[in-house]
Design a protein around this motif. Structure first.
Motif, PDB file in Angstrom:
ATOM      1  N   VAL A 174       0.872  -1.328   0.166  1.00  0.00           N
ATOM      2  CA  VAL A 174      -0.069  -0.029   0.040  1.00  0.00           C
ATOM      3  C   VAL A 174       1.034   1.232  -0.018  1.00  0.00           C
ATOM      4  CG1 VAL A 174      -1.562   1.432   1.328  1.00  0.00           C
ATOM      5  CG2 VAL A 174      -1.818  -1.295   1.123  1.00  0.00           C
ATOM      6  N   ASP A 175       0.362   2.010  -0.846  1.00  0.00           N
ATOM      7  CA  ASP A 175       1.213   3.446  -0.714  1.00  0.00           C
ATOM      8  C   ASP A 175       0.779   4.170   0.326  1.00  0.00           C
ATOM      9  OD1 ASP A 175       2.717   5.726  -1.561  1.00  0.00           O
ATOM     10  OD2 ASP A 175       1.318   6.084  -3.233  1.00  0.00           O
ATOM     11  N   SER A 176       1.533   4.156   1.469  1.00  0.00           N
ATOM     12  CA  SER A 176       1.283   4.886   2.882  1.00  0.00           C
ATOM     13  C   SER A 176       2.742   4.646   3.803  1.00  0.00           C
ATOM     14  CB  SER A 176       0.260   4.205   3.546  1.00  0.00           C
ATOM     15  OG  SER A 176       0.567   3.008   4.062  1.00  0.00           O
ATOM     16  N   ALA A 177       2.704   5.672   4.747  1.00  0.00           N
ATOM     17  CA  ALA A 177       3.737   5.695   5.606  1.00  0.00           C
ATOM     18  C   ALA A 177       3.697   4.391   6.735  1.00  0.00           C
ATOM     19  CB  ALA A 177       3.834   6.670   6.221  1.00  0.00           C
ATOM     20  N   VAL A 178       2.764   3.616   6.634  1.00  0.00           N
ATOM     21  CA  VAL A 178       2.489   2.531   7.752  1.00  0.00           C
ATOM     22  C   VAL A 178       3.668   1.429   7.527  1.00  0.00           C
ATOM     23  CG1 VAL A 178       1.277   0.387   8.005  1.00  0.00           C
ATOM     24  CG2 VAL A 178      -0.030   2.487   7.589  1.00  0.00           C
ATOM     25  N   ASN A 179       4.093   1.129   6.254  1.00  0.00           N
ATOM     26  CA  ASN A 179       5.378   0.332   6.185  1.00  0.00           C
ATOM     27  C   ASN A 179       6.613   0.701   6.818  1.00  0.00           C
ATOM     28  OD1 ASN A 179       5.865  -2.429   4.834  1.00  0.00           O
ATOM     29  ND2 ASN A 179       7.388  -1.013   4.011  1.00  0.00           N
ATOM     30  N   ASP A 180       6.946   2.050   6.479  1.00  0.00           N
ATOM     31  CA  ASP A 180       7.796   2.641   7.210  1.00  0.00           C
ATOM     32  C   ASP A 180       7.851   2.643   8.564  1.00  0.00           C
ATOM     33  OD1 ASP A 180       8.783   3.187   4.639  1.00  0.00           O
ATOM     34  OD2 ASP A 180       8.405   5.058   4.485  1.00  0.00           O
ATOM     35  N   ARG A 181       6.634   2.754   9.259  1.00  0.00           N
ATOM     36  CA  ARG A 181       6.521   2.994  10.602  1.00  0.00           C
ATOM     37  C   ARG A 181       6.631   1.597  11.252  1.00  0.00           C
ATOM     38  NH1 ARG A 181       1.941   5.553  10.328  1.00  0.00           N
ATOM     39  NH2 ARG A 181       0.440   3.930  10.514  1.00  0.00           N
ATOM     40  N   GLU A 182       6.050   0.530  10.549  1.00  0.00           N
ATOM     41  CA  GLU A 182       6.306  -0.798  11.014  1.00  0.00           C
ATOM     42  C   GLU A 182       7.743  -1.241  10.851  1.00  0.00           C
ATOM     43  OE1 GLU A 182       2.053  -2.701  10.021  1.00  0.00           O
ATOM     44  OE2 GLU A 182       3.511  -3.481   8.790  1.00  0.00           O
ATOM     45  N   TYR A 183       8.421  -0.841  10.139  1.00  0.00           N
ATOM     46  CA  TYR A 183       9.753  -1.187   9.995  1.00  0.00           C
ATOM     47  C   TYR A 183      10.944  -0.551  10.758  1.00  0.00           C
ATOM     48  CZ  TYR A 183      13.804  -2.950   7.119  1.00  0.00           C
ATOM     49  OH  TYR A 183      15.071  -3.628   6.655  1.00  0.00           O
ATOM     50  N   SER A 184      10.437   0.634  11.142  1.00  0.00           N
ATOM     51  CA  SER A 184      11.188   1.480  12.057  1.00  0.00           C
ATOM     52  C   SER A 184      10.907   0.494  13.406  1.00  0.00           C
ATOM     53  CB  SER A 184      10.647   2.702  12.159  1.00  0.00           C
ATOM     54  OG  SER A 184      11.058   3.550  10.955  1.00  0.00           O
ATOM     55  N   LYS A 185       9.745   0.339  13.716  1.00  0.00           N
ATOM     56  CA  LYS A 185       9.409  -0.452  14.917  1.00  0.00           C
ATOM     57  C   LYS A 185      10.062  -1.716  15.117  1.00  0.00           C
ATOM     58  CE  LYS A 185       5.392  -1.850  17.910  1.00  0.00           C
ATOM     59  NZ  LYS A 185       3.932  -1.933  17.831  1.00  0.00           N
ATOM     60  N   PHE A 186      10.151  -2.221  14.014  1.00  0.00           N
ATOM     61  CA  PHE A 186      10.855  -3.798  14.039  1.00  0.00           C
ATOM     62  C   PHE A 186      12.427  -3.450  14.246  1.00  0.00           C
ATOM     63  CE2 PHE A 186      13.118  -7.096  11.485  1.00  0.00           C
ATOM     64  CZ  PHE A 186      12.801  -8.452  12.105  1.00  0.00           C
ATOM     65  N   LYS A 187      12.988  -2.568  13.583  1.00  0.00           N
ATOM     66  CA  LYS A 187      14.255  -2.395  14.033  1.00  0.00           C
ATOM     67  C   LYS A 187      14.533  -1.767  15.301  1.00  0.00           C
ATOM     68  CE  LYS A 187      15.428  -0.718   9.126  1.00  0.00           C
ATOM     69  NZ  LYS A 187      15.698   0.597   8.455  1.00  0.00           N
ATOM     70  N   GLU A 188      13.660  -0.939  15.780  1.00  0.00           N
ATOM     71  CA  GLU A 188      13.880  -0.544  17.237  1.00  0.00           C
ATOM     72  C   GLU A 188      13.926  -1.833  18.229  1.00  0.00           C
ATOM     73  OE1 GLU A 188      11.568   2.246  20.573  1.00  0.00           O
ATOM     74  OE2 GLU A 188      10.757   2.055  18.629  1.00  0.00           O
TER      75      GLU A 188
END
Length: 383
Positions: A174-188
């Protein structure tokens, strides 16, 4: 399984298309371990055949959804690494140990329970991948303290090996910011605990969308078989996937429907003029949903023909040109991305997605495999 079949309906599977897709996606991530997802019988294409072929061309790691699926592969001689991405029952841990299968730990309670069920009968270890909940809210935990305790429990037990930690993107297509948010959370989350051999979150759209070096592995399912998960991913992807599946049949009977006559159950389709009708040996028991009434299939000469009337369990009828004959080939799903019978077009008409369209094709439809000019058949009905 038999290599013979006695009907005209079949699925052609292009194994070389799988090789193309594997190499194209691996090219984007040359340093990462490629985990081929072959759950749900390799999305309906035949997990054993797909695993055998993929292992021959270099894939060394597979993923499935259930322990039964993993054991099936082992019983057919697949020796590569296998991860069960779903959660097995703790009391079945010894089966995973016996067959040398990696398992998923969703929380601390599961690890404690699984440890209590380990028997000394199998003097082997089992590999454990911890599931992180980065936003999908389906499996796993996002509690870093709990994950740290899970790692401690795994490493303090001589029969468990902490091999991986992973998650799953909920909205990578999906073209949204959700993916980046989830990836950042996973990295954190994963950055706060000890890093194992395999860190992975990229599914098919994630592998086509996210190219970086944080993860050590990626899990590719639907795109291995040649399908994008959304138009958005297709538009932004640098990889040209090659569809692997063609579903076809042949005309088995012909008759004329006179003006005013009805067709199929309920006679809801009524001829407004005399028309020629062809009956095809494919129905909803084969995976052609009743919702596909009105869908247009294609004859070999390119003529598109309407599925007329309700689809039956074992057959359906199409309105055809006068020169159509018994034995003429009919394409239901094309392996041409740009065809109006493409997997995407077919799935859109059915109101579903390519994943479901693939797994809907039932076991009674023979799979005919093609690779390097050679082919073989798997017919699960004739065992």
């Amino acid at each position: 399984m038999s290599e013979k079949y006695y009907r005209h309906t079949k699925v052609d599977v292009d194994l070389e298309a799988l090789q193309h897709n594997y190499k194209a996606i691996q090219y984007l991530h040359p340093a990462k371990t490629f985990i081929a997802v072959i759950k749900a019988n390799a999305y309906g294409l035949g997990s054993v055949t797909v695993a055998e072929y993929m292992s021959e061309i270099g894939v060394e790691f597979f993923a499935v959804a259930t322990l039964d699926e993993a054991i099936e592969l082992r019983m057919h001689g697949i020796r590569e690494k296998i991860l069960v991405m779903g959660v097995i029952r703790p009391e079945d841990i010894n089966k995973a140990i016996q067959h040398r299968i990696a398992v998923t730990a969703p929380n601390l309670e599961w690890i404690t329970s699984a440890k209590s069920h380990v028997k000394e009968k199998y003097d082997k270890e089992v590999w454990v991948h911890i599931k992180v909940n980065s936003g999908m809210n389906r499996l796993g935990t996002s509690d870093t303290d709990e994950i740290s305790r899970m790692i401690e429990e795994i490493e303090s037990f001589d029969r468990f090996i902490y091999e991986g930690i992973f998650s799953h993107f909920s909205s990578a297509d999906v073209d949204s910011a959700v993916n980046d948010r989830e990836y950042s959370k996973f990295k954190e989350i994963t950055g706060k605990v000890r890093r194992p051999e395999y860190v992975h979150i990229q599914n098919s759209p994630g592998a086509l969308r996210v190219v970086d070096d944080y993860c050590d592995a990626l899990r590719v399912g639907i795109s291995l078989y040649g399908y994008y998960t959304s138009p958005f991913i297709k538009d932004i992807s640098r990889v040209e996937l090659k569809p692997s599946v063609k579903l076809s049949t042949k005309v088995m009977d012909m008759h004329v429907l006179n003006e005013g006559e009805g067709l199929s159950y309920g006679l809801e389709y009524e001829a407004v003029q005399d028309e020629k009708i062809a009956t095809l040996p494919i129905g909803y028991a084969d995976g052609l949903s009743r919702s596909m009434t009105g869908y247009r299939v294609k004859l070999e000469d390119g003529t598109e023909c309407l599925i007329a009337g309700k689809i039956c369990m074992d057959s359906c009828m199409i309105s055809v040109p006068d020169d159509t004959a018994v034995g003429d080939k009919v394409i239901i799903i094309s392996n041409d991305t740009y065809s109006s019978q493409s997997m995407e077009a077919y799935s859109e008409y059915a109101g579903t997605i390519s994943y479901e369209s693939l797994v809907r094709i039932s076991r009674r439809v023979p799979r005919v495999y093609h690779a390097a000019g050679n082919g073989h058949v798997n017919n699960e009905v004739l065992k």
